[in-house]
Each structure stands twice: as structure tokens, then as C-alpha cells.
Write a protein that holds these residues in place. Structure first.
Motif, short mmCIF file in Angstrom:
data_model
loop_
_atom_site.label_atom_id
_atom_site.label_comp_id
_atom_site.label_asym_id
_atom_site.label_seq_id
_atom_site.Cartn_x
_atom_site.Cartn_y
_atom_site.Cartn_z
N TYR B 152 -90.76 71.75 97.23
CA TYR B 152 -89.67 71.14 96.48
C TYR B 152 -89.28 69.76 97.01
N ARG B 209 -88.30 62.78 97.92
CA ARG B 209 -88.23 63.12 96.50
C ARG B 209 -87.99 64.61 96.40
N PHE B 210 -87.06 64.98 95.56
CA PHE B 210 -86.68 66.38 95.42
C PHE B 210 -87.02 66.88 94.02
N SER B 211 -87.54 68.10 93.97
CA SER B 211 -87.85 68.68 92.66
C SER B 211 -86.58 69.28 92.07
N LEU B 212 -86.32 68.93 90.83
CA LEU B 212 -85.16 69.49 90.14
C LEU B 212 -85.58 70.63 89.21
N GLY B 213 -86.87 70.94 89.30
CA GLY B 213 -87.37 72.04 88.47
C GLY B 213 -87.79 71.53 87.11
N MET B 216 -88.94 67.61 86.60
CA MET B 216 -87.97 66.54 86.80
C MET B 216 -87.77 66.39 88.31
N PHE B 217 -87.67 65.15 88.75
CA PHE B 217 -87.47 64.90 90.19
C PHE B 217 -86.36 63.88 90.37
N CYS B 218 -85.81 63.86 91.57
CA CYS B 218 -84.92 62.77 91.93
C CYS B 218 -85.33 62.29 93.33
N SER B 219 -85.06 61.04 93.59
CA SER B 219 -85.44 60.46 94.89
C SER B 219 -84.25 59.76 95.50
N LEU B 249 -84.08 58.74 89.28
CA LEU B 249 -84.42 59.91 88.48
C LEU B 249 -85.85 59.73 88.01
#
Lengths: 200, 253
Positions: B152, B209-213, B216-219, B249
Motif C-alpha cells: 500500500y 505514495r499511498f494506495s487509496l484502493g 487511486m493513489f496519493c503522494s 492525487l
């Protein structure tokens, strides 16, 4: 009738207070001393032409500078002699250096612009220099030296006349305690106004 | 410093050229917002009477300097080598602000600005604040290396360069007395106030970078101080250092 007179007097007093207060606040801001040390000459203020109300000079190696709440300079014209007095600290003791010019008689401080870009020989016959320290006043025997009024300008703030700014340099040689001394790297940036100009 | 800047720009361009010939692993569109805090000193262009940031004999001579930069943009990201390396050109709108405000502004405090001087006559104006805003539109270019990939979250470092052109600039002097407002244009013309038409910087950053599921990701990126930045992007202050953060985003396609 009595009430009308009373109200009129009170109004005059009130308006006078307002006027005096507004005049005082504008002079107060410009009367502040802004001492920015000159890194090339430690202990002395930088040379400036902003009306920072500071002065400084070395007497041999010791500094004589403006300080604290004391007006750094006063000009007294009485009756036919112009006296410019620098008030400061020398050897941590209050001291005053006065330069007197006989025959120069400005009646108000805006006239001081006549001194713009002028040099006065301190050894001239109409010039007397005195040093006051510790309650003793000594007339200095000048070997050589001068005071330069590099810039004298009339200052307007928000389109109203406020002060006259005297900026320049001073250096000379004289005797103190029977020993020759040199006053060097002298500089001044003074705001002259109602509060420190006297003509009588 | 100039040779370092040229080297970095060359490196980024060569990387772009090389990578564009590689097989594309992934394509992401990133919408980003960033902010940069700037350390600054008063520019000598402005003839302000009182010394900045000082107390003298108990009198408040303090003047507060402020400078900050915000930007927003969109960047397509092209990934290669199993998403380890990616390159992002883009389009970026940058807003740069600077101000000089008397510290007792809300108590009607003011400082003096020299309006003009001609030998034996000098004019000051009482000023409460001077504010400047400049907008740039430009192109950033980022090269990103992602050494660590987890389920993630992933961690990366970036090398970035940007080049932007000025599209708007305004300087406003807040005089204490409204009568002096007419003086503003005369003051700005006399001082020949202007900012650099070009803004450019080279900097590094690190982030995650994070997975939003569901694709979709955010950094989140944190900038290191810039290696290089163009001068005179503000007429009020000299910018000495720069750091900040960016939030993105990221939408993969």
C-alpha cells in the motif's frame, strides 16, 4: 451667554490637545535613534543620511557615541554664534562635544540647508571646539581638522515639513590631558527640529 | 553553481530522451498542490527608513518580512523499468507572495518609505505595509526513482527542474494616510520596481505514495532546499532558501 463662552473655551482646549498630540506623535517617530553598527568600525554607527539621530567617533581608540534617551545633538544659536553640541558617552561617562561658529546665525532650522555640501575648518579663527566631561569643560586646542556637512536636507513626511537632517563627517587632532589625540572616523546623522533647535 | 544547474538540466533531458525509447510500464496523471516556505531578507531596492527586525531603546522598530510560494499543476507520469523509474513533465501555475508589514500594524503602526529625494529636499511617506504578488505559468520536469515498493505504500526520491514565465505581477503600498495613495505609481516608477520575468529552480525531494484502493493513489513529497533558484523573483525580499511540501492525487490509466 456664559454657557456659550464655556463651550467655546472647552472646544478650543480640546482641539489644541488634538493638534499637540498629532504633532507630538509624528516628531516622536522621527526622533527615535536607529543605531546600526558599522562592521568596519566596531562601536560606531554606519554613516547614513536618513536622520537616524546617531553620531560616533573614535577618540584615539575609544568610541564617543550617541546613546539612550539623550538627544544626540542640539543646536543653539545665541546671539551671533552657532553652537552644535554632540551629547553622548565617552569612557562610559556622559560627555559633550561642542562646535561653535561665530558669525553664522540661522534663525530657524530649515535655514540649515545652507550648510549642504560644505566643510568647516575647525582651526579657523571663528571656530571654537570644547569638550565637556565629568562636569569639566575644556576648550580644545585644535592642531588640524574639519567637519563636513556632506548632506543637509529638509525632510517632508506625507507632504508636510518635519525636520532638517544634518549628515556628515568629522575628524581632527587636538590635545587631551596635554597629550595629542586624534578624533577619527567621526560621522553624524541628526534630525534637527523644534525640540533641539534654539535661537534666542 | 551555474555549471551544476546546467549539469542537472542536461541529466534530466538525457534521461527523458533515453526513457522515452524504453517500454512504458505505467501511465499516471497526477494533480498536485505544493507550498514552499521561503527565508528572506529585505531587498535593498526599497528605501525604508527603519531597520528591519530590531528594537532600539525600547522603541518598536520591528517590521515583519513574509514570503511564501504556492503552486498547483497537473503532470502525466510515465513509468519504466517495472515502475522503478518515472518521468513527469507537466503544467504548473505558481503564485509567489512577499510582504513587509509593521509588526504593530493593527495598532496603526507604520514605517517610513523614502518617496523621492533631490539634494536638499526629501520626501518620506508613512507606510503600514507593502505587499507583492507574482504569478508564473510554467513547465516542471521530474525524474523519480522508486526503490521500495510495498502493498500500500512506496517510497521515492525525485530530482526536479522547473521553468516558468511571469503572467501577472502587482505591488501594493498601504499608506497610513489615504491622501498619499496617489503617490503609489510615482513611487513604483521612481524606484524602477520590477520582478524577474522568469522563474526557475532545481531541487530534490523525497516522498511516499499511498494506495487509496481501487486504482487511486496519493503522494506526499518533502522538498529539500533548492540547489538553484532564479534571482529577483520578488522585488521586496531576497530569497535565500526554499523548502516545502507537495500533495498529489495520482490517477493511473
Amino acid at each position: 451667554m456664559k454657557n456659550i463662552i464655556k463651550i467655546s473655551c472647552l472646544s478650543i482646549v480640546f482641539i489644541s490637545c488634538l493638534l499637540i498630540t498629532s504633532c507630538s506623535s509624528s516628531d516622536f517617530e522621527l526622533s527615535k535613534s536607529v543605531f546600526i553598527e558599522d562592521y568596519d568600525f566596531p562601536g560606531l554607527p554606519v554613516y547614513s543620511e536618513w536622520g537616524y539621530n546617531t553620531f560616533g567617533m573614535y577618540i584615539d581608540r575609544r568610541s564617543f557615541i550617541s546613546y539612550g534617551d539623550v538627544y544626540p545633538a542640539k543646536i543653539i544659536v545665541n546671539p551671533d554664534t552657532f553652537n552644535l553640541t554632540f551629547n553622548g558617552l565617552y569612557n562610559n561617562i556622559p560627555a559633550s562635544l561642542r562646535i561653535s561658529i561665530k558669525g553664522y546665525v540661522p534663525t530657524d532650522y530649515p535655514e540649515l540647508v545652507e550648510l549642504n555640501d560644505s566643510t568647516l575648518d575647525l582651526k579657523a579663527s571663528n571656530c571654537i571646539v570644547t569638550l565637556k566631561q565629568g562636569g569639566y569643560t575644556t576648550k580644545l586646542n585644535i592642531i588640524q581638522g574639519n567637519i563636513k556637512f556632506k548632506r543637509v536636507q529638509n525632510l517632508y513626511v506625507d507632504k508636510e515639513f518635519a525636520k532638517t537632517i544634518l549628515s556628515g563627517t568629522i575628524e581632527f587632532k587636538t590635545f587631551l590631558n596635554n597629550e595629542p589625540v586624534a578624533i577619527t572616523n567621526g560621522r553624524f546623522d541628526l534630525g534637527i527640529g523644534y525640540e533641539n533647535f534654539y535661537y534666542y | 553553481m551555474k555549471s551544476l544547474k546546467n549539469f542537472v538540466l542536461l541529466l534530466i533531458m538525457l534521461s527523458s530522451t533515453y526513457l522515452s525509447a524504453q517500454k512504458l510500464d505505467n501511465f499516471i496523471v497526477s494533480i498536485n498542490y505544493g507550498t514552499k516556505g521561503l527565508t528572506a531578507e529585505l531587498s535593498e531596492v526599497w528605501p525604508i527608513r527603519q531597520d528591519v527586525g530590531s528594537y532600539y531603546d525600547g522603541f518598536n522598530s520591528n517590521v515583519n518580512l513574509g514570503s511564501w510560494l504556492n503552486y498547483a499543476g497537473v503532470s502525466p507520469e510515465f513509468s519504466f523499468f517495472n515502475k522503478k523509474l518515472s518521468i513527469s513533465p507537466g503544467l504548473r501555475f505558481t503564485n509567489l507572495n512577499a510582504e513587509i508589514v509593521k509588526s504593530d500594524y493593527y495598532k496603526e503602526g507604520y514605517y517610513f518609505l523614502r518617496v523621492n529625494s533631490d539634494g536638499i529636499t526629501t520626501n518620506y511617506a508613512r507606510v503600514k505595509a507593502i505587499r507583492e504578488e507574482t504569478n508564473y505559468l510554467g513547465v516542471p520536469l521530474e525524474v523519480k526513482f522508486t526503490p521500495f515498493y510495498f502493498s500500500y505504500i512506496s517510497f521515492h526520491v525525485k530530482l526536479s527542474a522547473e521553468l516558468a514565465y511571469k503572467i501577472y505581477s502587482s505591488t501594493d503600498i498601504e499608506f497610513k494616510h489615504a491622501d498619499m495613495e496617489n503617490y503609489q505609481n510615482e513611487v513604483l516608477n521612481d524606484l524602477s520596481i520590477g520582478v524577474n520575468n522568469v522563474y526557475s529552480s532545481v531541487y530534490a525531494s523525497m516522498g511516499a505514495r499511498f494506495s487509496l484502493g481501487d486504482k487511486m493513489f496519493c503522494s506526499l513529497d518533502v522538498f529539500l532546499p533548492a540547489f538553484y533558484m532564479t534571482k529577483n523573483n520578488s522585488s521586496l525580499v531576497n530569497i535565500n532558501n526554499i523548502s516545502g511540501a507537495q500533495f498529489s492525487l495520482d490517477i493511473p490509466f
